[in-house]
Design a protein around this motif. Structure first.
Motif, PDB file in Angstrom:
ATOM      1  N   CYS A  59     -42.437  -4.536 -11.327  1.00 36.30           N
ATOM      2  CA  CYS A  59     -42.180  -5.921 -10.963  1.00 36.30           C
ATOM      3  C   CYS A  59     -42.991  -6.827 -11.881  1.00 36.30           C
ATOM      4  CB  CYS A  59     -42.562  -6.138  -9.511  1.00 36.30           C
ATOM      5  SG  CYS A  59     -41.814  -7.619  -8.833  1.00 36.30           S
ATOM      6  N   VAL A  60     -42.990  -8.095 -11.552  1.00 38.35           N
ATOM      7  CA  VAL A  60     -43.733  -9.059 -12.355  1.00 38.35           C
ATOM      8  C   VAL A  60     -45.219  -8.711 -12.351  1.00 38.35           C
ATOM      9  CG1 VAL A  60     -44.352 -11.479 -12.550  1.00 38.35           C
ATOM     10  CG2 VAL A  60     -42.026 -10.842 -11.937  1.00 38.35           C
ATOM     11  N   GLU A  61     -45.702  -8.398 -11.143  1.00 42.46           N
ATOM     12  CA  GLU A  61     -47.078  -7.915 -11.037  1.00 42.46           C
ATOM     13  C   GLU A  61     -47.026  -6.571 -10.322  1.00 42.46           C
ATOM     14  OE1 GLU A  61     -49.788  -9.174 -12.254  1.00 42.46           O
ATOM     15  OE2 GLU A  61     -49.340 -11.272 -12.729  1.00 42.46           O
ATOM     16  N   SER A  62     -48.190  -6.018 -10.003  1.00 43.27           N
ATOM     17  CA  SER A  62     -48.218  -4.708  -9.361  1.00 43.27           C
ATOM     18  C   SER A  62     -47.508  -4.778  -8.003  1.00 43.27           C
ATOM     19  CB  SER A  62     -49.656  -4.278  -9.146  1.00 43.27           C
ATOM     20  OG  SER A  62     -50.211  -5.026  -8.097  1.00 43.27           O
ATOM     21  N   LYS A  63     -47.047  -3.637  -7.554  1.00 42.02           N
ATOM     22  CA  LYS A  63     -46.294  -3.594  -6.305  1.00 42.02           C
ATOM     23  C   LYS A  63     -47.139  -4.104  -5.142  1.00 42.02           C
ATOM     24  CE  LYS A  63     -43.787  -0.459  -3.333  1.00 42.02           C
ATOM     25  NZ  LYS A  63     -43.271   0.880  -3.124  1.00 42.02           N
ATOM     26  N   GLU A  64     -48.417  -3.690  -5.081  1.00 42.41           N
ATOM     27  CA  GLU A  64     -49.290  -4.111  -3.979  1.00 42.41           C
ATOM     28  C   GLU A  64     -49.445  -5.627  -3.988  1.00 42.41           C
ATOM     29  OE1 GLU A  64     -50.011  -1.501  -6.064  1.00 42.41           O
ATOM     30  OE2 GLU A  64     -49.168  -0.248  -4.455  1.00 42.41           O
ATOM     31  N   PHE A  65     -49.634  -6.170  -5.186  1.00 45.12           N
ATOM     32  CA  PHE A  65     -49.787  -7.620  -5.293  1.00 45.12           C
ATOM     33  C   PHE A  65     -48.507  -8.309  -4.829  1.00 45.12           C
ATOM     34  CE2 PHE A  65     -49.257 -11.611  -7.530  1.00 45.12           C
ATOM     35  CZ  PHE A  65     -50.481 -12.227  -7.340  1.00 45.12           C
ATOM     36  N   MET A  66     -47.354  -7.816  -5.278  1.00 47.71           N
ATOM     37  CA  MET A  66     -46.088  -8.458  -4.931  1.00 47.71           C
ATOM     38  C   MET A  66     -45.857  -8.440  -3.425  1.00 47.71           C
ATOM     39  SD  MET A  66     -45.017  -9.700  -7.626  1.00 47.71           S
ATOM     40  CE  MET A  66     -43.430 -10.362  -7.137  1.00 47.71           C
ATOM     41  N   ARG A  67     -46.139  -7.311  -2.813  1.00 51.41           N
ATOM     42  CA  ARG A  67     -45.878  -7.212  -1.365  1.00 51.41           C
ATOM     43  C   ARG A  67     -46.613  -8.298  -0.598  1.00 51.41           C
ATOM     44  NH1 ARG A  67     -43.702  -2.309   0.909  1.00 51.41           N
ATOM     45  NH2 ARG A  67     -44.586  -2.817   2.923  1.00 51.41           N
ATOM     46  N   ALA A  68     -47.882  -8.513  -0.954  1.00 57.96           N
ATOM     47  CA  ALA A  68     -48.673  -9.477  -0.195  1.00 57.96           C
ATOM     48  C   ALA A  68     -48.514 -10.896  -0.703  1.00 57.96           C
ATOM     49  CB  ALA A  68     -50.143  -9.061  -0.215  1.00 57.96           C
ATOM     50  N   GLU A  69     -48.355 -11.066  -2.017  1.00 53.33           N
ATOM     51  CA  GLU A  69     -48.528 -12.400  -2.601  1.00 53.33           C
ATOM     52  C   GLU A  69     -47.268 -12.992  -3.219  1.00 53.33           C
ATOM     53  OE1 GLU A  69     -51.625 -14.026  -3.029  1.00 53.33           O
ATOM     54  OE2 GLU A  69     -53.042 -12.472  -2.413  1.00 53.33           O
ATOM     55  N   HIS A  70     -46.084 -12.371  -3.025  1.00 48.32           N
ATOM     56  CA  HIS A  70     -44.938 -12.893  -3.788  1.00 48.32           C
ATOM     57  C   HIS A  70     -44.597 -14.335  -3.432  1.00 48.32           C
ATOM     58  CE1 HIS A  70     -43.030 -11.174  -0.177  1.00 48.32           C
ATOM     59  NE2 HIS A  70     -42.124 -12.113  -0.320  1.00 48.32           N
ATOM     60  N   MET A  71     -44.839 -14.728  -2.162  1.00 51.41           N
ATOM     61  CA  MET A  71     -44.533 -16.121  -1.800  1.00 51.41           C
ATOM     62  C   MET A  71     -45.466 -17.092  -2.515  1.00 51.41           C
ATOM     63  SD  MET A  71     -45.731 -14.024   0.399  1.00 51.41           S
ATOM     64  CE  MET A  71     -46.317 -13.431   1.898  1.00 51.41           C
ATOM     65  N   GLN A  72     -46.737 -16.655  -2.607  1.00 48.04           N
ATOM     66  CA  GLN A  72     -47.722 -17.467  -3.325  1.00 48.04           C
ATOM     67  C   GLN A  72     -47.320 -17.617  -4.786  1.00 48.04           C
ATOM     68  OE1 GLN A  72     -50.548 -18.458  -1.632  1.00 48.04           O
ATOM     69  NE2 GLN A  72     -51.126 -19.697  -3.391  1.00 48.04           N
ATOM     70  N   LEU A  73     -46.910 -16.500  -5.372  1.00 45.35           N
ATOM     71  CA  LEU A  73     -46.517 -16.517  -6.778  1.00 45.35           C
ATOM     72  C   LEU A  73     -45.334 -17.464  -6.981  1.00 45.35           C
ATOM     73  CD1 LEU A  73     -47.042 -14.944  -9.522  1.00 45.35           C
ATOM     74  CD2 LEU A  73     -44.987 -13.687  -8.931  1.00 45.35           C
ATOM     75  N   LEU A  74     -44.348 -17.372  -6.076  1.00 43.87           N
ATOM     76  CA  LEU A  74     -43.182 -18.248  -6.194  1.00 43.87           C
ATOM     77  C   LEU A  74     -43.597 -19.709  -6.076  1.00 43.87           C
ATOM     78  CD1 LEU A  74     -40.515 -16.310  -4.160  1.00 43.87           C
ATOM     79  CD2 LEU A  74     -40.361 -16.990  -6.533  1.00 43.87           C
ATOM     80  N   ASN A  75     -44.540 -19.960  -5.183  1.00 42.38           N
ATOM     81  CA  ASN A  75     -45.003 -21.333  -5.006  1.00 42.38           C
ATOM     82  C   ASN A  75     -45.675 -21.827  -6.281  1.00 42.38           C
ATOM     83  OD1 ASN A  75     -45.220 -23.568  -3.339  1.00 42.38           O
ATOM     84  ND2 ASN A  75     -47.360 -23.099  -2.853  1.00 42.38           N
ATOM     85  N   GLU A  76     -46.473 -20.953  -6.911  1.00 42.64           N
ATOM     86  CA  GLU A  76     -47.133 -21.363  -8.153  1.00 42.64           C
ATOM     87  C   GLU A  76     -46.109 -21.605  -9.255  1.00 42.64           C
ATOM     88  OE1 GLU A  76     -49.983 -18.252  -8.655  1.00 42.64           O
ATOM     89  OE2 GLU A  76     -51.080 -18.957  -6.878  1.00 42.64           O
ATOM     90  N   TRP A  77     -45.116 -20.723  -9.321  1.00 37.19           N
ATOM     91  CA  TRP A  77     -44.054 -20.917 -10.312  1.00 37.19           C
ATOM     92  C   TRP A  77     -43.355 -22.245 -10.114  1.00 37.19           C
ATOM     93  CZ3 TRP A  77     -40.725 -16.016 -11.627  1.00 37.19           C
ATOM     94  CH2 TRP A  77     -41.584 -15.029 -12.150  1.00 37.19           C
ATOM     95  N   ARG A  78     -43.025 -22.500  -8.868  1.00 33.66           N
ATOM     96  CA  ARG A  78     -42.291 -23.728  -8.562  1.00 33.66           C
ATOM     97  C   ARG A  78     -43.105 -24.946  -8.981  1.00 33.66           C
ATOM     98  NH1 ARG A  78     -40.638 -25.032  -2.418  1.00 33.66           N
ATOM     99  NH2 ARG A  78     -42.881 -24.792  -2.123  1.00 33.66           N
ATOM    100  N   ASP A  79     -44.378 -24.972  -8.580  1.00 34.06           N
ATOM    101  CA  ASP A  79     -45.225 -26.120  -8.923  1.00 34.06           C
ATOM    102  C   ASP A  79     -45.367 -26.254 -10.430  1.00 34.06           C
ATOM    103  OD1 ASP A  79     -45.475 -26.548  -6.302  1.00 34.06           O
ATOM    104  OD2 ASP A  79     -47.580 -25.957  -6.119  1.00 34.06           O
TER     105      ASP A  79
END
Lengths: 134, 330
Positions: A52-72
């Motif tokens: 994935c974009v980042e590690s699987k563990e990171f994505m599972r917990a933080e994908h919403m955060q990542l999307l929010n950062e991308w959006r901003d």
């Protein structure tokens, strides 16, 4: 006990509320979600690149955060390139990046979200990938 | 000392959970055994307390009222403040439980120059108390999401309203901010008002710190140091279906959160927190003021032998007549 009738009714209500989750789920099959990562786009990649974009563990917990950062970052500062921990570059886009690989929204995103009863409102505006009804 | 002891008690609890999970790998203890034990203690403890209250007799009719009692037909009764029937008692209780009506009347007293005693309205305690209890309730109800598959509609609606502002992702819950602010206010109030500080005990501070720590750990888990929520739900669903599982890789902050909640539940029946059940058992609230209509009999009255005037006259009638005293029966 004085006023035993009234107190008993109160206690039964209390007991019912306190143990409600146990009764509510009685006899239900509890399956954990299994998001499928076998879309054509992902299968095209070489085995060691199926990441994935980042590690699987990171994505599972933080994908919403990542999307929010991308959006901003896209909407506010017009920065559209994301560099991940390994130095790989991605276009910051929900539809064109995430959903290109994860084109199976129903079997992937929704699998977890239905389990958790979250309904991201993103799809009010963003277009979900076309999928065959199955 | 009165604040430091409960403060460090909470710190020790947090360290205990962190050490247990990170160093000793006691996920099963903190994730399954303690929560079950805590819930059982909570339920049995509350029942025990309520039954114990129920067994204590109420010797007098003692509702505390502050309105016109039911009297002559042309005098208007204040039915809510001075109920004379079960129906109005229920209305009064509902307002008390849902809106803290009696706390709304809270006033402050001050000794001014003169010396003169002055009274003023003081609604802050009521407001903070209401904000705290309601956000706690909403948060508790929201958590049902983790304990059910096919989450029922009312729960989803409450959650939708709570995250209505749609700030950030994951969506920001208003009650998270409200509860932290309210608990902080309640703590500062205890510390800064000298009279309140004087009567506060460690048992008053401990629940405040505990609840603050629970809310803070939840907020941290949701917005900052995120944990894998799908695994968390696997654990909670395992608990409610009596087939406990410990999924791998849940952040230890989750175990801290769960441990503190278990402590809260287990502590509940044996502390002042049990006012949740106690408010329903308070004779000053739950009795109708009908002492002019119904005779309240003290249940522990000793059966007193009464010698009535009639019997007295029967005993002494002849002597009374002889002395020329008037008698009722010839």
């Amino acid at each position: 006990m004085y006023n035993a009738g009234k107190i008993l009714i109160g206690l039964i209500i209390f007991f019912g509320l306190a143990t409600f989750p146990f009764f509510y789920n009685m006899g239900k099959a509890i399956a954990k979600p299994e998001p499928k990562v076998d879309t054509p786009e992902i299968m095209k990649l070489a085995k060691q690149d199926r990441k994935c974009v980042e590690s699987k563990e990171f994505m599972r917990a933080e994908h919403m955060q990542l999307l929010n950062e991308w959006r901003d970052s896209v909407v506010r500062s017009n920065t559209r390139v994301y560099v991940n921990a390994e130095g790989k570059k991605f276009d910051m886009s929900l539809q064109n990046t995430c959903m290109r690989c994860h084109s199976n929204k129903k079997k992937f995103c929704d699998e977890c979200h239905n389990y958790m009863a979250v309904k991201p409102y993103c799809w009010d505006c963003h277009i979900a990938p076309k999928e065959k009804e199955s | 000392m009165k604040t430091l002891i409960p403060f460090f008690a909470v710190v020790i609890l947090i360290v205990l959970a962190l050490a247990g999970v990170n160093m000793a790998n006691m996920q099963f203890l903190f994730g399954v055994a303690i929560p079950y034990a805590a819930l059982a203690t909570f339920i049995l403890g509350v029942i025990y307390r309520v039954v114990k209250w129920g067994r204590s007799p109420v010797p007098f009719c003692i509702p505390t009222t502050c309105g016109q009692q039911k009297s002559l037909p042309w005098i208007k009764q204040d039915k809510i403040e001075n109920p004379s029937s079960t129906g109005w008692v229920i209305v009064r209780m509902a307002l008390e439980v849902l809106l803290f009506r009696s706390l709304f009347r809270n006033i402050k007293t001050e000794l001014r120059d003169g010396p003169k005693l002055a009274y003023g309205s003081d609604k802050w305690l009521w407001l903070a108390g209401l904000a705290f209890h309601w956000s706690f309730l909403i948060i508790l109800v929201r958590h049902f999401r983790f304990f059910s598959l096919g989450v029922p509609f009312p729960i989803r609606m409450i959650e939708g309203l709570d995250s209505f502002l749609q700030i950030g992702v994951p969506l920001f819950y208003m009650t998270d901010a409200v509860i932290l602010a309210a608990v902080t206010y309640l703590f500062i109030r205890r510390m800064t008002i000298p009279t309140v500080k004087y009567i506060s005990l460690p048992a008053d501070y401990f629940p405040l710190f505990l609840i603050l720590a629970i809310a803070a750990s939840g907020v941290i888990m949701r917005y900052f140091a995120k944990v894998d929520i799908v695994s968390v739900k696997q654990l909670t669903m395992g608990l409610v279906s009596f087939s406990p599982v410990i999924p791998k890789g849940i952040g230890s902050i989750f175990y801290v959160h769960l441990f503190l909640i278990s402590i809260l539940f287990a502590y509940f029946p044996f502390s002042k927190l049990v006012h949740m059940a106690g408010v329903f058992m308070s004779p000053t609230r739950n009795m109708a003021n009908d002492s002019r209509m119904v005779r309240h009999i003290n249940p522990w009255n000793y059966p007193v032998h009464v010698h009535t005037y009639e019997e007295y006259e029967n005993d002494f009638r002849a002597k009374m007549k002889a002395a020329g005293l008037p008698v009722e029966k010839e």
